[in-house]
Scaffold this active site. Structure first.
Site, PDB file in Angstrom:
ATOM      1  N   ARG A  53       0.807  -1.231   0.000  1.00  0.00           N
ATOM      2  CA  ARG A  53       0.000   0.000   0.000  1.00  0.00           C
ATOM      3  C   ARG A  53       0.834   1.272   0.000  1.00  0.00           C
ATOM      4  O   ARG A  53       0.468   2.262  -0.607  1.00  0.00           O
ATOM      5  CB  ARG A  53      -0.913   0.016   1.238  1.00  0.00           C
ATOM      6  CG  ARG A  53      -2.071  -0.959   1.105  1.00  0.00           C
ATOM      7  CD  ARG A  53      -3.226  -0.290   0.385  1.00  0.00           C
ATOM      8  NE  ARG A  53      -4.256  -1.247   0.010  1.00  0.00           N
ATOM      9  CZ  ARG A  53      -4.839  -1.287  -1.177  1.00  0.00           C
ATOM     10  NH1 ARG A  53      -4.480  -0.489  -2.140  1.00  0.00           N
ATOM     11  NH2 ARG A  53      -5.787  -2.157  -1.425  1.00  0.00           N
ATOM     12  N   LYS A 156      -7.253 -18.121   1.144  1.00  0.00           N
ATOM     13  CA  LYS A 156      -8.527 -18.464   1.754  1.00  0.00           C
ATOM     14  C   LYS A 156      -9.010 -17.318   2.624  1.00  0.00           C
ATOM     15  O   LYS A 156      -8.178 -16.548   3.067  1.00  0.00           O
ATOM     16  CB  LYS A 156      -8.401 -19.778   2.515  1.00  0.00           C
ATOM     17  CG  LYS A 156      -7.996 -19.634   3.997  1.00  0.00           C
ATOM     18  CD  LYS A 156      -8.141 -20.909   4.727  1.00  0.00           C
ATOM     19  CE  LYS A 156      -8.985 -20.837   5.950  1.00  0.00           C
ATOM     20  NZ  LYS A 156      -8.500 -20.068   7.092  1.00  0.00           N
ATOM     21  N   HIS A 186      -3.801 -24.175   2.425  1.00  0.00           N
ATOM     22  CA  HIS A 186      -2.395 -24.523   2.647  1.00  0.00           C
ATOM     23  C   HIS A 186      -2.218 -25.898   3.292  1.00  0.00           C
ATOM     24  O   HIS A 186      -1.145 -26.481   3.236  1.00  0.00           O
ATOM     25  CB  HIS A 186      -1.659 -23.427   3.433  1.00  0.00           C
ATOM     26  CG  HIS A 186      -1.934 -23.408   4.904  1.00  0.00           C
ATOM     27  ND1 HIS A 186      -3.022 -22.793   5.451  1.00  0.00           N
ATOM     28  CD2 HIS A 186      -1.251 -23.929   5.953  1.00  0.00           C
ATOM     29  CE1 HIS A 186      -2.994 -22.921   6.773  1.00  0.00           C
ATOM     30  NE2 HIS A 186      -1.920 -23.617   7.106  1.00  0.00           N
ATOM     31  N   ASP A 243     -13.366 -20.878   9.891  1.00  0.00           N
ATOM     32  CA  ASP A 243     -11.929 -20.651   9.804  1.00  0.00           C
ATOM     33  C   ASP A 243     -11.180 -21.956   9.487  1.00  0.00           C
ATOM     34  O   ASP A 243     -10.296 -21.986   8.640  1.00  0.00           O
ATOM     35  CB  ASP A 243     -11.437 -20.066  11.137  1.00  0.00           C
ATOM     36  CG  ASP A 243      -9.967 -19.660  11.103  1.00  0.00           C
ATOM     37  OD1 ASP A 243      -9.521 -19.165  10.052  1.00  0.00           O
ATOM     38  OD2 ASP A 243      -9.269 -19.828  12.120  1.00  0.00           O
ATOM     39  N   HIS A 248      -9.942 -26.681   5.679  1.00  0.00           N
ATOM     40  CA  HIS A 248      -8.872 -27.587   6.112  1.00  0.00           C
ATOM     41  C   HIS A 248      -9.415 -28.963   6.542  1.00  0.00           C
ATOM     42  O   HIS A 248      -8.906 -29.999   6.137  1.00  0.00           O
ATOM     43  CB  HIS A 248      -8.101 -27.000   7.296  1.00  0.00           C
ATOM     44  CG  HIS A 248      -7.495 -25.646   7.043  1.00  0.00           C
ATOM     45  ND1 HIS A 248      -7.067 -25.237   5.804  1.00  0.00           N
ATOM     46  CD2 HIS A 248      -7.216 -24.618   7.884  1.00  0.00           C
ATOM     47  CE1 HIS A 248      -6.573 -24.005   5.896  1.00  0.00           C
ATOM     48  NE2 HIS A 248      -6.652 -23.612   7.138  1.00  0.00           N
TER      49      HIS A 248
HETATM   50  C1  BG6 Z   1      -5.464 -20.764   9.157  1.00  0.00           C
HETATM   51  C2  BG6 Z   1      -6.453 -20.242  10.166  1.00  0.00           C
HETATM   52  O1  BG6 Z   1      -6.099 -21.058   7.947  1.00  0.00           O
HETATM   53  O2  BG6 Z   1      -4.826 -21.929   9.666  1.00  0.00           O
HETATM   54  C3  BG6 Z   1      -5.787 -19.996  11.511  1.00  0.00           C
HETATM   55  O3  BG6 Z   1      -7.018 -19.027   9.684  1.00  0.00           O
HETATM   56  C4  BG6 Z   1      -5.044 -21.233  11.978  1.00  0.00           C
HETATM   57  O4  BG6 Z   1      -6.744 -19.610  12.493  1.00  0.00           O
HETATM   58  C5  BG6 Z   1      -4.113 -21.728  10.877  1.00  0.00           C
HETATM   59  O5  BG6 Z   1      -4.307 -20.904  13.139  1.00  0.00           O
HETATM   60  C6  BG6 Z   1      -3.465 -23.031  11.277  1.00  0.00           C
HETATM   61  O6  BG6 Z   1      -2.532 -23.391  10.304  1.00  0.00           O
HETATM   62  P1  BG6 Z   1      -1.302 -24.308  10.662  1.00  0.00           P
HETATM   63  O7  BG6 Z   1      -0.626 -24.581   9.358  1.00  0.00           O
HETATM   64  O8  BG6 Z   1      -0.463 -23.557  11.638  1.00  0.00           O
HETATM   65  O9  BG6 Z   1      -1.875 -25.554  11.289  1.00  0.00           O
END
Ligand code: BG6
Length: 502
Positions: A53, A156, A186, A243, A248
């Protein structure tokens, strides 16, 4: 799906990082790109154009990047690699009140003497801005694929409901073909998650047992010890279910439960995942209490980084106002297909729990012979993080004169000391540049996921009864056991058998 990382050639390209000074970029993307460079995975003529930005001078940006890397790699960075890496890095301001900002970006980016003309855009920005940025890129011709490829990675969440996801899809597909869109989750970049499919299909042992004849139930758990931190505003608009659960955990469920794809091509895997996600029975909202449970953490003693515990505030205190948004969400799902008929899948996620771990715990049915009352059933635990392991628990005879059994566990670590430790974002960044969509989400998967989650979110939002509370640092709230199908079911913790049985 799991592939040799050097199996594909990357075309000369420019990675355009929107949101470059944000948290994701600092903690994951820049360090990830530096690591890929150190492993020799980035083509010599690959460039990175960070877009932020505020105006920042070239040298200041380079110093900023150095700071990001030093904060991540406590043991120091390799100066030879850094010298190469920093030369790739450029910065461009996209000032929000400048109507010509995109045009300026276009002029900068299309300078072939600096930037290779295949562009991968990584949108690590506020979700409400995804559609606008795509629209603006298209308006200055930066999504045009006539001569070079142009890909857009969308962080996401892809929408906040089915309706919003469809709106976003409609808006970006005015400018992009499906093959240009990379919707990220991810978790799909985590090696242990990719291992689920390989464990199932690269062994003879499991597949014959992987059905309702042998499996009593499945638990998919992702718990964290951390609280919501400084993301209170985002979190209170989102909640644990959206979330973590929406993508996930449902993606994990799809990998655990899908049918065998005809091959390991991206399309074949996606087809099976979509079929599976679409065959999950919608939650009966008239009977929600038996299928979904929510709670919020209150103050308590939570595990701290140094291994001790610390006294932490409750969610509402952190937030500063009343809210019924959940930090703990558990649901019971059934899959309406012949393989899984009648098998409950319990999916749960929470912040501020006593342990941070992700695992898939599969309990098999009762053995043909029960030698003592309460004899344990077999469990298979696929631990995703922090341990990456596969653990099978079986009953064996206690040596001695009497007939007695006990549980032993066969515990295999997925990771050996010499194995590369690759962060999921490194894998996904590489896949984006390689043009490999297998670990990204197809819109049909996203839609099926929202379809399932939306009614729960809506019912919870309308439910005015008090939300259950659990002390930070504790195990699952006792009342969460209400969703179990039978009385002998209980939450399985990653290591202990049983933990607190409800
Ligand atoms: C994210 C969430 O997608 O994944 C977070 O928004 C969460 O709230 C995170 O803490 C956890 O990812 P990882 O890879 O640390 O298990």
């Amino acid at each position: 799906m799991t592939k040799n990382m050097d199996s594909k050639k990357i075309d000369p390209c420019t990675l355009v990082l929107f949101g470059a000074s944000g948290n994701l970029s600092r903690v994951k993307l820049m360090p990830g790109l530096y690591r890929l460079d150190s492993l020799g995975r980035l083509p010599d003529d690959m460039k990175i154009l960070s877009v932020g930005r505020s105006p920042i001078a070239h040298e200041d940006w380079q110093a900023e990047v150095r700071g990001m890397l030093e904060a991540k790699f406590y043991n120091g960075i390799d100066e030879t690699v850094f010298k190469r890496f920093i030369k790739r890095n450029h910065y461009q301001a996209n000032v929000s009140d400048d109507p010509d900002a995109m045009k300026k970006l276009e002029v900068r980016l299309t300078d072939e003497s600096v930037f290779p003309q295949n562009f991968a855009y990584f949108l690590s920005i506020r979700p409400v801005d995804f559609a606008t940025v795509v629209e603006q890129l298209a308006s200055v011709g930066l999504t045009d694929e006539r001569k070079y490829w142009r890909r857009v990675l969308i962080e996401k969440p892809f929408g906040t409901s089915l309706e919003k996801a469809e709106e976003l899809q409609a808006s970006i597909t005015k400018h992009l073909k499906e093959s240009q869109i990379y919707r990220i989750d991810h978790y799909l970049g985590k090696a242990a998650l990719q291992n689920i499919m390989l464990t199932r299909f690269a062994n003879h042992l499991f597949e014959p047992l992987w059905n309702n004849e042998h499996i009593d139930h499945v638990q998919i758990t992702n718990n964290e010890t951390l609280g919501v931190g400084d993301r209170t505003k985002f979190y209170d608009n989102t909640g644990a279910l959206r979330d973590m659960g929406q993508s996930h955990l449902l993606q994990t469920l799809a990998l655990v439960a899908m049918e065998k794809p005809i091959d390991f091509q991206p399309e074949s895997i996606r087809t099976e995942k979509v079929k599976l996600l679409q065959s999950i029975r919608p939650i009966d909202t008239t009977n929600m209490d038996k299928q979904a449970f929510r709670a919020q953490y209150k103050e308590g003693n939570a595990p701290a980084r140094d291994g001790h515990s610390e006294h932490v505030k409750g969610y509402l205190h952190e937030l500063g106002y009343e809210s019924s948004v959940e930090t703990y969400a558990a649901m019971k799902l059934f899959i309406d297909n012949p393989r899984w008929k009648g098998v409950p899948f319990y999916v749960r996620t929470a912040k501020r729990m006593h342990e941070g771990s992700m695992a898939i715990s599969i309990r098999f049915k009762k053995a043909p012979m029960e030698l003592k009352e309460g004899q344990q059933q077999n469990w298979l635990i696929l631990s995703i993080q922090p341990k990456e392991s596969l653990k099978l628990e079986v009953q064996t005879k206690v040596p001695g004169l009497d007939i007695a059994t006990r549980s032993i566990s066969m515990d295999g670590q997925l990771r050996q000391e010499t194995d590369d430790s690759v962060d999921s974002y490194e894998t996904l960044l590489l896949n984006l540049m390689e043009g490999d969509p297998s670990l990204f989400l197809h819109i049909d998967e996203v839609k099926a996921q929202w379809k399932l989650i939306d009614p729960i979110v809506k019912t919870w939002a309308e439910d005015k009864s008090p939300v259950h509370q659990y002390p930070a640092g504790s195990r699952d709230p006792k009342d969460s056991g209400v969703i179990f199908e039978s009385e002998d079911q209980f939450w399985r913790y990653s290591i202990e058998l049983g933990g607190d049985k409800h």
